[in-house]
Design a protein around this motif. Sequence first.
Motif, PDB file in Angstrom:
ATOM      1  N   GLU A 142      54.275  22.807  39.518  1.00  0.00           N
ATOM      2  CA  GLU A 142      54.633  21.576  38.817  1.00  0.00           C
ATOM      3  C   GLU A 142      55.643  21.891  37.698  1.00  0.00           C
ATOM      4  O   GLU A 142      55.269  22.066  36.535  1.00  0.00           O
ATOM      5  CB  GLU A 142      53.380  20.911  38.234  1.00  0.00           C
ATOM      6  N   THR A 186      48.554  20.613  37.498  1.00  0.00           N
ATOM      7  CA  THR A 186      48.384  19.266  36.942  1.00  0.00           C
ATOM      8  C   THR A 186      47.153  19.275  36.040  1.00  0.00           C
ATOM      9  O   THR A 186      46.346  20.212  36.060  1.00  0.00           O
ATOM     10  CB  THR A 186      48.191  18.245  38.066  1.00  0.00           C
ATOM     11  N   ASN A 187      46.985  18.216  35.274  1.00  0.00           N
ATOM     12  CA  ASN A 187      45.815  18.123  34.393  1.00  0.00           C
ATOM     13  C   ASN A 187      44.516  18.103  35.196  1.00  0.00           C
ATOM     14  O   ASN A 187      43.518  18.721  34.800  1.00  0.00           O
ATOM     15  CB  ASN A 187      45.909  16.872  33.521  1.00  0.00           C
ATOM     16  N   ASN A 231      55.975  19.801  34.253  1.00  0.00           N
ATOM     17  CA  ASN A 231      55.340  20.077  32.963  1.00  0.00           C
ATOM     18  C   ASN A 231      56.359  20.594  31.952  1.00  0.00           C
ATOM     19  O   ASN A 231      56.327  20.224  30.771  1.00  0.00           O
ATOM     20  CB  ASN A 231      54.222  21.101  33.133  1.00  0.00           C
TER      21      ASN A 231
END
Length: 278
Positions: free
Chosen positions: A55, A39-40, A58
């Motif tokens: 994830e 994740t970011n 994405n």
Amino acid sequence: MKRNVLERVITILKYIVLVLFSITCLYPLIWLFLGSFKTNDELYTNPWGLPKTLEFKNYIVAIVDGNIGNYFLNSVIITMIAVFVGVLLSCMVSYAISRMYWKRSNIMLQIFLLGMMSPVYATIVPLFSMFNKMGILNSYLAVIIPHVAFSFPMAIFILTGFLSTIPRDIEEAAVMDGCSIYRIFFSIIMPITKSSVVTVAVIVFINIWNDLLMPQIFLTDQSKMTLPVGLTEFQGQYSTDYASMIAAVVITIIPSIIVYIILHKNIMEGMVAGAVKG
């Protein structure tokens, strides 16, 4: 005895250096692949570690929201046409220069090779003006034509070096058997130069596939943009979706990696072809 021990030590040191160099080259690709599943927030808090969870979202965001599928198709169309036309014409020019007897052939070769010293940026304004007058701006043709032209110098340099090493007895025997010049070129010369042609094709492919400048300048319609231009769409005014951008980068580099893995033997042969005459 001491000499054998010294040679073994030197060999081990060479392998250690090669392993370290390989890790240095491969680590950015591994980091990209692992980062595409983070994740970011995780990219900021744990940029070097393994992702806690995979994830796959994405990649979905990159393909659906980022419109990577359309950019990918545009890149394939432009790259395939430019590579095919550029390599075919380069083979013909190289054959004419290195295998046919005509005046000023060496001067013509030097003129083509001068293109290697011409920066791409110096041609942007004249090309834009010409394409605007021709009415082909914002079309695939406006990107394909410059790529074909800029592929000539390097391709001709490699191909003429190899073609000059081929014995002329082959062509003389073919002429005695009644072969035309086109039959000699396509049925005899092209199969012989397979390694060099593949090398040129791969180099041209990678240069065009990763090009950002030409599409960004000559194309204005978002639906015609290529992958490198599409990657810039993930950067917003106030924030950037780095996780999805990294996933898009992974999608972008996969074709280049696949092409190299499949054709790496031909590339190695083509790079050394023509280095030693006779």
